[in-house]
Design a protein around this motif. Sequence first.
Motif, short mmCIF file in Angstrom:
data_model
loop_
_atom_site.label_atom_id
_atom_site.label_comp_id
_atom_site.label_asym_id
_atom_site.label_seq_id
_atom_site.Cartn_x
_atom_site.Cartn_y
_atom_site.Cartn_z
N PRO A 147 3.98 -14.79 53.87
CA PRO A 147 4.94 -15.90 53.99
C PRO A 147 6.39 -15.43 53.91
N ALA A 148 6.66 -14.48 53.06
CA ALA A 148 8.03 -13.98 52.96
C ALA A 148 8.46 -13.38 54.30
N ALA A 149 7.55 -12.73 54.97
CA ALA A 149 7.88 -12.06 56.22
C ALA A 149 8.20 -13.06 57.33
N LEU B 221 0.52 -12.21 47.05
CA LEU B 221 -0.05 -12.89 48.20
C LEU B 221 1.00 -13.59 49.06
N THR B 222 2.08 -14.04 48.44
CA THR B 222 3.09 -14.77 49.20
C THR B 222 4.27 -13.88 49.60
N GLY B 223 4.44 -12.78 48.89
CA GLY B 223 5.61 -11.94 49.13
C GLY B 223 6.88 -12.53 48.56
N LEU B 224 6.78 -13.69 47.93
CA LEU B 224 7.96 -14.33 47.34
C LEU B 224 8.17 -13.80 45.92
N ASP B 225 9.32 -14.14 45.32
CA ASP B 225 9.67 -13.54 44.05
C ASP B 225 9.04 -14.23 42.85
N VAL B 226 8.83 -15.52 43.00
CA VAL B 226 8.49 -16.34 41.85
C VAL B 226 7.30 -17.23 42.19
N PHE C 285 2.56 -22.94 43.76
CA PHE C 285 3.99 -23.15 44.01
C PHE C 285 4.72 -21.82 43.83
N ALA C 286 5.17 -21.26 44.95
CA ALA C 286 5.90 -20.00 44.91
C ALA C 286 7.18 -20.15 45.72
N CYS C 287 8.21 -19.43 45.33
CA CYS C 287 9.47 -19.54 46.06
C CYS C 287 10.30 -18.29 45.85
N SER C 288 11.41 -18.25 46.54
CA SER C 288 12.27 -17.07 46.38
C SER C 288 13.17 -17.25 45.16
N ASP C 289 13.69 -16.14 44.68
CA ASP C 289 14.54 -16.10 43.49
C ASP C 289 15.67 -17.12 43.52
#
Lengths: 442, 442, 462, 462
Positions: free
Chosen positions: A254-256, A124-129, A282-286
């Motif tokens: 969100p990643a986009a 859903l977020t496109g983030l890694d984590v 809580f999601a974020c990039s690697d």
Amino acid sequence: MSRANGTPYAPHTDDETAAMLAEIGVDDEEALFDIPEAVSFDGDFGIDARTERGIRDECARIFARNDDLTEFLGRGHYGHYVPSVVDHLADRAEFLTSYTQYQPEVSQGFLQALFEYQSMLVELTGLDVANCSMYDAATALGEAATLADRVRSTSGDTVLVPEQLREGKRAVLENYCDGADLAVETYPMADGTADVDALADRAGDDVAMVYAESPTVRGCIEERLAAIGDLADETDALFVLGSDVVALSVLESPAAVGADVVVGEAGSLGLPTAYGMGLGIFACSDEFLRQVPGRLVGASEDANGDRAYTLTLQTREQHIRKERATSNICTNQAWVALRAAIHAATLGPDGLVDLANDSVREAEALASRIDELSGAAAPVHDRHHFREFAVRVDQPAEAIAADLEGEGFAVHAIDDHLLQVCVTDLNAGETDGLVAAFEEVL
Amino acid sequence: MSRANGTPYAPHTDDETAAMLAEIGVDDEEALFDIPEAVSFDGDFGIDARTERGIRDECARIFARNDDLTEFLGRGHYGHYVPSVVDHLADRAEFLTSYTQYQPEVSQGFLQALFEYQSMLVELTGLDVANCSMYDAATALGEAATLADRVRSTSGDTVLVPEQLREGKRAVLENYCDGADLAVETYPMADGTADVDALADRAGDDVAMVYAESPTVRGCIEERLAAIGDLADETDALFVLGSDVVALSVLESPAAVGADVVVGEAGSLGLPTAYGMGLGIFACSDEFLRQVPGRLVGASEDANGDRAYTLTLQTREQHIRKERATSNICTNQAWVALRAAIHAATLGPDGLVDLANDSVREAEALASRIDELSGAAAPVHDRHHFREFAVRVDQPAEAIAADLEGEGFAVHAIDDHLLQVCVTDLNAGETDGLVAAFEEVL
Amino acid sequence: VREPLLSEKGQETVDVREESPLPDDLTREELTLPNPSEPETARHYTRLSQMNWAIDSGPYPLGSCTMKYNPKFTEDVAADTNAAIHPDRSERSAQGNLELQHRLQEVLAEIGGMDAVTLQPPAGAAGELTGILVAKAYHEHHGNDRSEVVIPASAHGTNFATAATAGYDVVELPSGEDGRVDLEALEAAVGDDTAALMLTNPNTVGLFERDITEIADIVHDAGGLLYYDGANLNALLGRGRPGDMGFDVMHYNVHKTFATPHGGGGPGAGPVGVVDELAPFLPTPRVREADEGSGYERFEPDHTIGKVHGFAGNWLVSIKAYAYIARLGDEGLADAAAKAVLNANYLAERIDLDVPFGPFHHEFAATAGDRDAADVAKRMLDFGVHPPTTKWPEMVPEAMLTEPTEIEGQSSLDDLAEAFNLAYADTDEALDAAPNRTAAGRIDQVGAARNPRLSWQALDGE
Amino acid sequence: VREPLLSEKGQETVDVREESPLPDDLTREELTLPNPSEPETARHYTRLSQMNWAIDSGPYPLGSCTMKYNPKFTEDVAADTNAAIHPDRSERSAQGNLELQHRLQEVLAEIGGMDAVTLQPPAGAAGELTGILVAKAYHEHHGNDRSEVVIPASAHGTNFATAATAGYDVVELPSGEDGRVDLEALEAAVGDDTAALMLTNPNTVGLFERDITEIADIVHDAGGLLYYDGANLNALLGRGRPGDMGFDVMHYNVHKTFATPHGGGGPGAGPVGVVDELAPFLPTPRVREADEGSGYERFEPDHTIGKVHGFAGNWLVSIKAYAYIARLGDEGLADAAAKAVLNANYLAERIDLDVPFGPFHHEFAATAGDRDAADVAKRMLDFGVHPPTTKWPEMVPEAMLTEPTEIEGQSSLDDLAEAFNLAYADTDEALDAAPNRTAAGRIDQVGAARNPRLSWQALDGE
């Protein structure tokens, strides 16, 4: 048996207690307590034990004192219809009465469910984590600020948040910022969404984090997220996006748009309206993997070479790293995450997207019906809306809200002449009634 | 997905369906049906599919059309407070969604639970064998008659039942007797219990079975069961005793009074008031082991030498013995038996005995309060009572019952000037209200 | 017994823009997620549940976690749809919820010997943060600039992390030789910079801090506040109240002491109680009785710290806690403590491992000596019980911190003791190979952390 | 994984007379039963449940049992406390229950093509008995003395037992070579003594009785009635109605066709539908709409057979059936039948066992040939599925009667097929030793029957 005056949940008969005391070598239970007289308690609390049935009746009577209103309330806490299967599965005792998966070999079920929940948020977020839960959207935002402090502290200590932000959420953020010596500052909004030009003017080296929401607290879908992301990026600030699990199923990824972190609410899936109880995303990039707050479930292998799941990267956590932990969180909202995952599975991607699309259509339809009434204009902001929208009324908003309550409907009064109305599948069948009530009270 | 217009409980996507049809080698699902045109159906039922939520709302609205009355109703269907743990455990899907234990190796859980249920009834009846359920007390009585037919048919074809017997129960019995060519005849009662002298006069070689109840349908505790048992014994008739699982916890043991068979209701444990849904007891002495109707769970061993449970003596049953089976019963009330067993475990023997003792005390206390009112006398019969008792009223009983209903209370009108009132833990807190209502309407 | 991931059972990709009422530039192109039928969903989660240990499976003696039976009826009470209202309801239309909140506040205050209680913190650690922020606000309000929080070495990790989150420096207090606070060390540690001492009592090896009055005096004399970590309150119920011992602020772990379900890691709730002086700093809103007969109302404390949760905390948990407390009453609560302490002492008596320190209350830290406590624990899994907390607290080498709670009976404790003893006496090989009667064998934790794969997306291609 | 009996965990003996308000001669001296605490009870039944296969565990393709998913929401509908009223409620105070009964009667009548329906029979076999008693009463009412019921050899055992219970002689009809009713044999079997032919359609190997019109004519010409056994109705939903085929009376197995939970053997429900001519003989009371706008009322049919259940049957089951039917609607019901038939045909295609007869619908009887069907079934347990019904019907040697129902998807059917094929191809030794991955090993059934021990009392001293 002789449990009559004791806790009904301890199995000891008098004989058993006596045998156990004898084994220990003391005469009575009192002898086991090493509490100095001066601080021991020999009063009573004045709490009468009631029967199970008595308490069910008592609480039912208490809760019946809540008025029976049809709620058109949102602003961060949303109820959707939760399919029955969610309750039936999540209430299974092996889930509900288990604890943190310290022994993964006998906790594969919950670990896998949380791993799947994390995966859903990654999609859903496109983030890694994604971690396996924070308390709610507000505390997740607070944790994002402390993350910004850790990873962007060289840049500055200002956290920029939108002018229109739920007051309670900002208050929570302030408390997290307080300990991290961060200062919260607002940026202006233009017709319900971020005033990106003003934000650009404000951006600078002293900014550690830029926070934007989509949908906003007033239900507006932010239209220039990528520009905000670019701004944050240029000044090395963390770009934190607040959203909602249902909205994320259709809004641009969100990643986009360059989000470094996504926070927000996932309790809109799986949890019924629950007086504000939530489930923080809580999601974020690697890049920030070692700085993530809260628990993470990872895939691994067992001694037989089979895939297995376990809590991982625990050196981030308080029980190991103590004051250098990424957060003080321990107990989280795991069971609520399980509920959200089951609800999402029940919907499937098409069901989720349908729910999101309906949230746009229903809000739009209701706003335009209210707009037709004299004395009211909606939506106040010329934006796309998700679930909810502001209504301008000629009369004082508080009075109108109180009158609507008299007609059996609850809406928000958010400013002198501003109401806010939220429509979901739960109350979409009652919009005729709301419109009629508006007509009555305007 | 493309399940929108199909059953929501089949997983097939259109692609999957197509692939499966291809594997079978037909073009469409219709080609799989071998139904001649003349008898095929191409109309519709006119049943609109509704959503899960829609049905919940619809049924809630329908059920809300039942008046909200405080019930003092019994006469064979009793509600006691069912502890919450009963629902939570019995609703576990492994119990609720399983079927008959044809593969015992993967059904040990339910088999053991039923074995324990049987054991509880062995303790309560003092008899050697209890099956793992009949539909309800009435059908259990019918099955007892067919047992009498098989084992006592040389003696005669008359089944003697008490004059005061719930009409519906007798009607069911008649249907079972009809097929067995048994004739049902009543024996008189004296002040609420069996007129043993009259019964002695009637006894004889043509009697295959004597049935007595304790408590009776009017709540009277039978005082001369042993004498009835002796009478039956002398004429080689089967002595069948009808009772109730709660009452059995304190009343003299059926085995001790010579009962050959015990039937009755066990749904008073585990089941809430359920519009007459029940759980039939069937227990008997070893002598009739090969003639027992219904399923029996027995202990055995598995290949490892460990104790294991299995359905046993299945050659009595219809799926093997067909028209020579001891009964046509197949699907029974297993899950209700599970509920009763859990409820009994939750109470323990002391809780069960307390419940029974309260059933005597509360009935006595309420009867004496009603007796003090002018225009009413209670209990009508000078006997010990269990849960319920008859009330004589000066005015027509139907009218009084209707008036009481107007006051929010439901009681039985059982004869021109006779009411019947049943008190359990569920309504014991409402007796003040009932007495006041009586005062109002008498 | 492996259960495939939902994603492995089949996913579906939806073209989001096809049906979206939103313009394309605001939407994602597609969404890919599992699409099981309801029967498939039911089976998936049913099977997963069966691979999960829980209180309803058997003994679960995790030290400091107070894993006790969660009465089923509390679920039914919390499922009342009349209680399922939105937090932004007007006061006048939410009297039922306000009343229950008020009732729970009152009984918690009574049990803790506190003057005022907030239900807002959604977990124990959130309660700690609330309490420390209240203390901080109190000091700031009085013009005191204090920068340190003193915490015994044996304390829960959350205490340290909480103090840091609130912006304090942590002063770690070494344990005394008897496992308790060393008064001299405490005297040395506290001073003008001390904002608070955070203390767990009984402490994390179950020892009551006998010198609590002296401890309180030392801290108070230095101008600091005394914070009570409620993790071990179960041992004190009806026998001692933090407020009576000089504590100024405390949190309650209702998912421990008051038996609300742990839910695989949460939700819990961490109400915070304070003495009168600190009440004006509590989170907003608080709930109180309104003027005579007009029900309940919300109000903002004069010097509130603001909020620690977006709304009113974990409401469903509050309801369950209230129901549990009402079920037990005074005598039941006191008996719960008594039986919890009885059970810990009995179990300690029955195991072959040494138990340093004492007399302990509801939990004890046995030592596995020259065995690896984690290995012993894995072997215990094979004997059908859940092992205790291992390797913590560090003051006991190879610690096995054990808290059976009051719900176990003698035979259950005997089974637990047998599992301890069999595992402890087993061969090194057996311990290394353990567990082998569980759904999964020993899991590679190092590999999991070295090569983090945190989503099914990360497993693609495996 | 053995779980002790509750009695083995501890019993308590209560002195009944000590506190009894009754005289000693009416009471027993003592009562001895298990006395577990609630946590112990919860663990006991939780563990037992985990040793039990269910629909929510995986495929459960018992032929003729229609084990399909039981939608969870139907439980919630049935748990409505407003529906939990006593059966002796007055009509005017029970309008809600009467309305639901009436609605369910109506939809069942529509689905079966019948004119009137009773919900009273508490199970399928009870429905059969009701139907045959109605037929008997009909014949008696018309002065016909008929003594025989004709039943195909392949029919369910309940048909035979039911006919006997109703006092009829059974005439068994051998199956034709194509597995269906042989019209000549039927002609020969029916006559003046024929009260009814009981027929399952599709029959117990899934074959539709193509000659149903001729069959109906033969029976009706002889003055008999045609009884439809509803066990296999799931295959016909929306495609054919018993009433349209000439059946006069039928029962519905709502725990099969309408997905109410089987509950480990029950409760089910067996509503009976009849054509107009038979309606006056239905059990009492029936429910109908009262005069305009005044709701619903009970009434006694003119020539009622009386009652077949003490009250109104298995009420909770009726509610769940109504909810299920409402959820599916016309298209869902027809699709359920289509997918059930698709699944059976697909599975038959995928297994290595021979399947005699055809074309079958929702179920098929594979033959294990020279293997023992029961052994193959035990081995299938080891592969994580529940096996089909074995060794029945007898017309197929070593039959494995398989009904996957509509709820399985392709991959689930592939798993099931693999289990079939692996077991079927396995060695004799492996089959003899099976199952060995289950909670219990192969259980000695012969020993259980030879030495019946039917209670924990009978185990005393073991």
